[in-house]
Design a protein around this motif. Structure first.
Motif, PDB file in Angstrom:
ATOM      1  N   LEU A   1       2.109   3.872  -4.409  1.00 21.23           N
ATOM      2  CA  LEU A   1       3.546   3.861  -4.646  1.00 21.23           C
ATOM      3  C   LEU A   1       4.035   2.421  -4.632  1.00 21.23           C
ATOM      4  O   LEU A   1       3.363   1.525  -4.103  1.00 21.23           O
ATOM      5  CB  LEU A   1       4.286   4.664  -3.577  1.00 21.23           C
ATOM      6  CG  LEU A   1       4.119   6.189  -3.577  1.00 21.23           C
ATOM      7  CD1 LEU A   1       4.990   6.801  -2.498  1.00 21.23           C
ATOM      8  CD2 LEU A   1       4.465   6.777  -4.932  1.00 21.23           C
ATOM      9  N   ASP A   2       5.212   2.222  -5.171  1.00 21.78           N
ATOM     10  CA  ASP A   2       5.839   0.900  -5.152  1.00 21.78           C
ATOM     11  C   ASP A   2       7.315   1.110  -4.829  1.00 21.78           C
ATOM     12  O   ASP A   2       8.190   0.840  -5.633  1.00 21.78           O
ATOM     13  CB  ASP A   2       5.659   0.222  -6.523  1.00 21.78           C
ATOM     14  CG  ASP A   2       6.202  -1.202  -6.540  1.00 21.78           C
ATOM     15  OD1 ASP A   2       6.375  -1.775  -5.453  1.00 21.78           O
ATOM     16  OD2 ASP A   2       6.466  -1.724  -7.643  1.00 21.78           O
ATOM     17  N   GLU A   3       7.543   1.647  -3.620  1.00 19.17           N
ATOM     18  CA  GLU A   3       8.904   1.979  -3.214  1.00 19.17           C
ATOM     19  C   GLU A   3       9.241   1.320  -1.877  1.00 19.17           C
ATOM     20  O   GLU A   3       8.505   1.483  -0.903  1.00 19.17           O
ATOM     21  CB  GLU A   3       9.062   3.499  -3.071  1.00 19.17           C
ATOM     22  CG  GLU A   3       8.923   4.270  -4.363  1.00 19.17           C
ATOM     23  CD  GLU A   3       9.977   3.889  -5.383  1.00 19.17           C
ATOM     24  OE1 GLU A   3      11.063   3.411  -4.988  1.00 19.17           O
ATOM     25  OE2 GLU A   3       9.706   4.046  -6.591  1.00 19.17           O
ATOM     26  N   PRO A   4      10.343   0.600  -1.803  1.00 19.09           N
ATOM     27  CA  PRO A   4      10.731  -0.016  -0.530  1.00 19.09           C
ATOM     28  C   PRO A   4      11.192   1.033   0.472  1.00 19.09           C
ATOM     29  O   PRO A   4      11.730   2.078   0.100  1.00 19.09           O
ATOM     30  CB  PRO A   4      11.899  -0.925  -0.944  1.00 19.09           C
ATOM     31  CG  PRO A   4      12.472  -0.273  -2.176  1.00 19.09           C
ATOM     32  CD  PRO A   4      11.298   0.335  -2.891  1.00 19.09           C
ATOM     33  N   GLY A   5      10.958   0.743   1.754  1.00 18.11           N
ATOM     34  CA  GLY A   5      11.418   1.663   2.799  1.00 18.11           C
ATOM     35  C   GLY A   5      10.570   2.910   2.878  1.00 18.11           C
ATOM     36  O   GLY A   5       9.519   3.027   2.268  1.00 18.11           O
TER      37      GLY A   5
ATOM     38  N   GLN B   1       3.441  -5.325   1.302  1.00 23.10           N
ATOM     39  CA  GLN B   1       2.797  -6.486   0.688  1.00 23.10           C
ATOM     40  C   GLN B   1       1.716  -6.040  -0.289  1.00 23.10           C
ATOM     41  O   GLN B   1       0.859  -5.242   0.057  1.00 23.10           O
ATOM     42  CB  GLN B   1       2.178  -7.385   1.760  1.00 23.10           C
ATOM     43  CG  GLN B   1       3.176  -7.943   2.768  1.00 23.10           C
ATOM     44  CD  GLN B   1       2.455  -8.584   3.945  1.00 23.10           C
ATOM     45  OE1 GLN B   1       1.799  -7.916   4.743  1.00 23.10           O
ATOM     46  NE2 GLN B   1       2.566  -9.893   4.059  1.00 23.10           N
ATOM     47  N   ASN B   2       1.746  -6.582  -1.501  1.00 22.17           N
ATOM     48  CA  ASN B   2       0.714  -6.284  -2.496  1.00 22.17           C
ATOM     49  C   ASN B   2      -0.426  -7.292  -2.340  1.00 22.17           C
ATOM     50  O   ASN B   2      -0.676  -8.125  -3.198  1.00 22.17           O
ATOM     51  CB  ASN B   2       1.298  -6.333  -3.907  1.00 22.17           C
ATOM     52  CG  ASN B   2       0.340  -5.757  -4.945  1.00 22.17           C
ATOM     53  OD1 ASN B   2      -0.455  -4.868  -4.637  1.00 22.17           O
ATOM     54  ND2 ASN B   2       0.405  -6.259  -6.162  1.00 22.17           N
ATOM     55  N   ILE B   3      -1.105  -7.202  -1.189  1.00 23.84           N
ATOM     56  CA  ILE B   3      -2.170  -8.129  -0.822  1.00 23.84           C
ATOM     57  C   ILE B   3      -3.449  -7.336  -0.588  1.00 23.84           C
ATOM     58  O   ILE B   3      -3.435  -6.301   0.089  1.00 23.84           O
ATOM     59  CB  ILE B   3      -1.792  -8.931   0.439  1.00 23.84           C
ATOM     60  CG1 ILE B   3      -0.561  -9.810   0.147  1.00 23.84           C
ATOM     61  CG2 ILE B   3      -2.949  -9.782   0.913  1.00 23.84           C
ATOM     62  CD1 ILE B   3      -0.050 -10.560   1.366  1.00 23.84           C
ATOM     63  N   ASP B   4      -4.542  -7.816  -1.130  1.00 24.71           N
ATOM     64  CA  ASP B   4      -5.815  -7.107  -1.085  1.00 24.71           C
ATOM     65  C   ASP B   4      -6.191  -6.676   0.324  1.00 24.71           C
ATOM     66  O   ASP B   4      -6.513  -5.505   0.573  1.00 24.71           O
ATOM     67  CB  ASP B   4      -6.912  -8.010  -1.671  1.00 24.71           C
ATOM     68  CG  ASP B   4      -8.158  -7.234  -2.045  1.00 24.71           C
ATOM     69  OD1 ASP B   4      -8.258  -6.791  -3.196  1.00 24.71           O
ATOM     70  OD2 ASP B   4      -9.040  -7.076  -1.173  1.00 24.71           O
ATOM     71  N   SER B   5      -6.134  -7.588   1.283  1.00 23.79           N
ATOM     72  CA  SER B   5      -6.589  -7.278   2.640  1.00 23.79           C
ATOM     73  C   SER B   5      -5.731  -6.215   3.316  1.00 23.79           C
ATOM     74  O   SER B   5      -6.235  -5.394   4.081  1.00 23.79           O
ATOM     75  CB  SER B   5      -6.598  -8.555   3.491  1.00 23.79           C
ATOM     76  OG  SER B   5      -5.314  -9.163   3.496  1.00 23.79           O
TER      77      SER B   5
ATOM     78  N   GLU C   1      -3.848 -13.766   3.093  1.00 24.78           N
ATOM     79  CA  GLU C   1      -3.975 -14.598   1.893  1.00 24.78           C
ATOM     80  C   GLU C   1      -3.751 -13.732   0.648  1.00 24.78           C
ATOM     81  O   GLU C   1      -4.352 -12.678   0.509  1.00 24.78           O
ATOM     82  CB  GLU C   1      -5.361 -15.235   1.838  1.00 24.78           C
ATOM     83  CG  GLU C   1      -5.669 -16.138   3.025  1.00 24.78           C
ATOM     84  CD  GLU C   1      -7.109 -16.610   3.023  1.00 24.78           C
ATOM     85  OE1 GLU C   1      -7.341 -17.783   2.669  1.00 24.78           O
ATOM     86  OE2 GLU C   1      -7.989 -15.807   3.360  1.00 24.78           O
ATOM     87  N   LYS C   2      -2.886 -14.189  -0.222  1.00 19.10           N
ATOM     88  CA  LYS C   2      -2.597 -13.450  -1.446  1.00 19.10           C
ATOM     89  C   LYS C   2      -3.822 -13.453  -2.346  1.00 19.10           C
ATOM     90  O   LYS C   2      -4.357 -14.509  -2.695  1.00 19.10           O
ATOM     91  CB  LYS C   2      -1.407 -14.080  -2.174  1.00 19.10           C
ATOM     92  CG  LYS C   2      -1.110 -13.489  -3.536  1.00 19.10           C
ATOM     93  CD  LYS C   2      -0.673 -12.037  -3.450  1.00 19.10           C
ATOM     94  CE  LYS C   2      -0.317 -11.485  -4.822  1.00 19.10           C
ATOM     95  NZ  LYS C   2       0.027 -10.046  -4.784  1.00 19.10           N
TER      96      LYS C   2
ATOM     97  N   PHE D   1      -7.226  -2.590   4.595  1.00 15.23           N
ATOM     98  CA  PHE D   1      -7.100  -2.091   5.965  1.00 15.23           C
ATOM     99  C   PHE D   1      -6.358  -0.761   6.002  1.00 15.23           C
ATOM    100  O   PHE D   1      -6.779   0.182   6.676  1.00 15.23           O
ATOM    101  CB  PHE D   1      -6.373  -3.118   6.832  1.00 15.23           C
ATOM    102  CG  PHE D   1      -6.242  -2.696   8.270  1.00 15.23           C
ATOM    103  CD1 PHE D   1      -7.271  -2.937   9.178  1.00 15.23           C
ATOM    104  CD2 PHE D   1      -5.110  -2.038   8.724  1.00 15.23           C
ATOM    105  CE1 PHE D   1      -7.172  -2.532  10.500  1.00 15.23           C
ATOM    106  CE2 PHE D   1      -4.998  -1.620  10.039  1.00 15.23           C
ATOM    107  CZ  PHE D   1      -6.032  -1.876  10.931  1.00 15.23           C
ATOM    108  N   ASP D   2      -5.233  -0.672   5.268  1.00 10.77           N
ATOM    109  CA  ASP D   2      -4.453   0.569   5.297  1.00 10.77           C
ATOM    110  C   ASP D   2      -5.245   1.749   4.741  1.00 10.77           C
ATOM    111  O   ASP D   2      -5.185   2.857   5.272  1.00 10.77           O
ATOM    112  CB  ASP D   2      -3.161   0.394   4.498  1.00 10.77           C
ATOM    113  CG  ASP D   2      -2.121  -0.434   5.251  1.00 10.77           C
ATOM    114  OD1 ASP D   2      -2.417  -0.876   6.371  1.00 10.77           O
ATOM    115  OD2 ASP D   2      -1.024  -0.647   4.697  1.00 10.77           O
ATOM    116  N   LEU D   3      -5.995   1.520   3.652  1.00  9.49           N
ATOM    117  CA  LEU D   3      -6.778   2.598   3.055  1.00  9.49           C
ATOM    118  C   LEU D   3      -7.877   3.059   4.009  1.00  9.49           C
ATOM    119  O   LEU D   3      -8.086   4.268   4.209  1.00  9.49           O
ATOM    120  CB  LEU D   3      -7.379   2.148   1.723  1.00  9.49           C
ATOM    121  CG  LEU D   3      -8.279   3.151   1.000  1.00  9.49           C
ATOM    122  CD1 LEU D   3      -7.598   4.506   0.847  1.00  9.49           C
ATOM    123  CD2 LEU D   3      -8.690   2.605  -0.376  1.00  9.49           C
TER     124      LEU D   3
END
Length: 468
Positions: A280-284, A305-309, A425-426, A313-315
């Motif tokens: 998803l790409d939804e704030p909140g 954050q659209n950051i690889d790391s 790191e982005k 971690f979340d996945l």
């Protein structure tokens, strides 16, 4: 709603698959999950059979088209009138001097972009009165509709981004937006128009292990985003070839991703384990959630954050929850901040973090944490410097090491998540990777036109105009 022969064929095949599922499912009187799966399958079969019967009745002229009660009824009545007339989309297009694809597009989008003049032409060709006393639909104020949508706990920018525009000069466009919103959220148009609170559907909660809501977000907003995600999960799981996920194995993940894995490797490992990953790409709202349904298992990711790391971690953290819960009962879990959601059982969060760390560091997460503590000499102000030093010396990711340190400090009652986020790191574009993966894996022939349209909108980034 079934709109043509192709949709009817898809629905019929879906009924057959669910009946096969029921006939092949072992019967255990004391198996709560089996009972829930069977009940959900029977509900879905009943719904689709009703739609098939309605479609057949319209074609045979034994079921009425219906009457116009409000603007929300127009798209449905136009389609029902065409079906009852016996005209195909191609035949109606020829009568109106249009291309067949244009009629298909109007019906798929519930006549979102149609002008009032064109709407009258459709109604005239189908001999459908638009109201009891006039040819044009009754007027209404879009500003009032927006207020009611907000009153129902829905953000209007979210509604316009994912369901269509609300434009004062185009009432039929606004009508189509409400119709799509109603379809996806499992609501009646009256609920939206009257500004009633949006309920999380009982069917979803039937699978709940826990339902966590962030303290810094409005309950109605979290509920509405959860309901939207629930709709997307069910569309995706109904269109993925294969079988539901089995027990998630740390060893299997290790074999698939190796050491210091990228998001791409973790993403492919999740799919290979039978877990659908939906970005998803939804704030909140929430940052991550898991669903365990009769059709399969899904993880929904919505990090800030659209950051690889962060996505890695979340996945893995959510996969850890799946690993702990798949053998117990059906699961439905929503998290605000994976790994640090204080509203959730800390032992369960810790177990999910351990799962992620074990895979990321090949079982050496505690060793690396000890190295950081030793390099920092117990000084919390030196943790950042120590993380950079150990990551460089050991040849591991600074970003993932920071996450590892943060969750192990959390076990000791120390909140270091803010500092860990500053060390990220982005790299890469994990949202787009996850989006492209799901687009390539879905059997789009199993997705109805309206659901295809809504999936296209769901998989479009907020910041970039891009067609999926």
């Amino acid at each position: 709603m079934i709109k043509n022969e192709r949709s009817a064929s898809i629905a019929q095949k879906r009924v057959e698959r669910l009946r096969n599922f029921l006939s092949n499912q072992p019967t255990f009187d004391d198996d709560a999950r089996a009972k829930l799966e069977a009940r959900a399958a029977r509900v879905e079969i009943s719904r689709m059979l009703e739609e098939l019967e309605d479609y057949k009745g319209l074609k045979e002229g034994t079921v009425p088209v219906g009457t116009l009660q409000s603007l929300d009824d127009i798209p449905k009545l136009l389609i029902r009138a065409r079906i009852q007339s016996g005209m195909t989309q191609a035949q109606l297009a020829e009568r109106l001097g249009l291309k067949e694809q244009q009629v298909q597009r109007y019906e798929v989008t519930d006549f979102e972009s149609i002008s009032l003049a064109r709407l009258r032409e459709f109604a005239s060709a189908l001999e459908l009165p638009l109201s009891a006393s006039e040819e044009s639909p009754p007027s209404f104020k879009v500003s009032d509709l927006k207020k009611r949508i907000r009153g129902a706990g829905l953000d209007t920018s979210f509604v316009e981004r994912r369901f269509g525009q609300l434009v004062a000069s185009e009432p039929t466009m606004s009508l189509s937006t409400v119709a799509r919103l109603s379809h996806a959220m499992g609501l009646t148009p009256e609920t939206i128009i009257e500004g009633l609170p949006v309920p999380v559907q009982a069917e979803a909660l039937a699978h709940a292990v826990s339902y966590k809501k962030p303290t810094n977000a409005k309950k109605a907003s979290v509920d509405s985003l959860t309901q939207y995600a629930d709709y997307l999960v069910r569309v995706v799981l109904s269109a993925i070839p294969g079988t539901p996920a089995s027990k998630v194995s740390i060893d299997a993940f290790r074999n698939d991703v190796g050491s210091n894995p990228s998001f791409t490797e973790v993403l492919h490992a999740a799919w290979s384990q039978g877990i659908a990953v939906i970005p998803l790409d939804e704030p909140g709202g929430f940052h991550a959630a898991i669903w365990r349904l009769p059709q399969g298992t899904a993880i929904v990711l919505n990090p800030r954050q659209n950051i690889d790391s962060v996505w890695v971690f979340d996945l893995l953290h959510e996969a850890g929850h799946v690993s702990e819960s798949l053998d117990e009962r059906d699961v439905y879990v929503v998290e605000m901040s994976p790994g640090r959601d204080k509203s959730f059982d800390p032992t369960i969060e810790s177990a999910a973090n351990d799962f992620a760390s074990d895979i990321l560091f090949q079982g050496r997460g505690e060793d690396y944490f000890g190295m950081v503590m030793k390099a920092a000499r117990g000084d919390v102000k030196s943790y950042k410097r120590a993380v950079k030093l150990v990551a460089r010396r050991e040849g591991i990711s600074r970003s993932t090491l920071a996450m590892n340190v943060a969750f192990r400090l959390a076990k000791k009652g120390v909140d270091w998540w803010g500092a860990a986020n500053n060390l990220q790191e982005k790299s890469g574009d994990p949202w787009r990777e996850a989006r492209d993966e799901i687009v390539s894996r879905l059997d789009w022939g199993q997705v109805s036109p309206i659901d295809q349209d809504l999936m296209r909108r769901a998989l479009a980034p907020r910041s970039i105009e891009e067609k999926v």
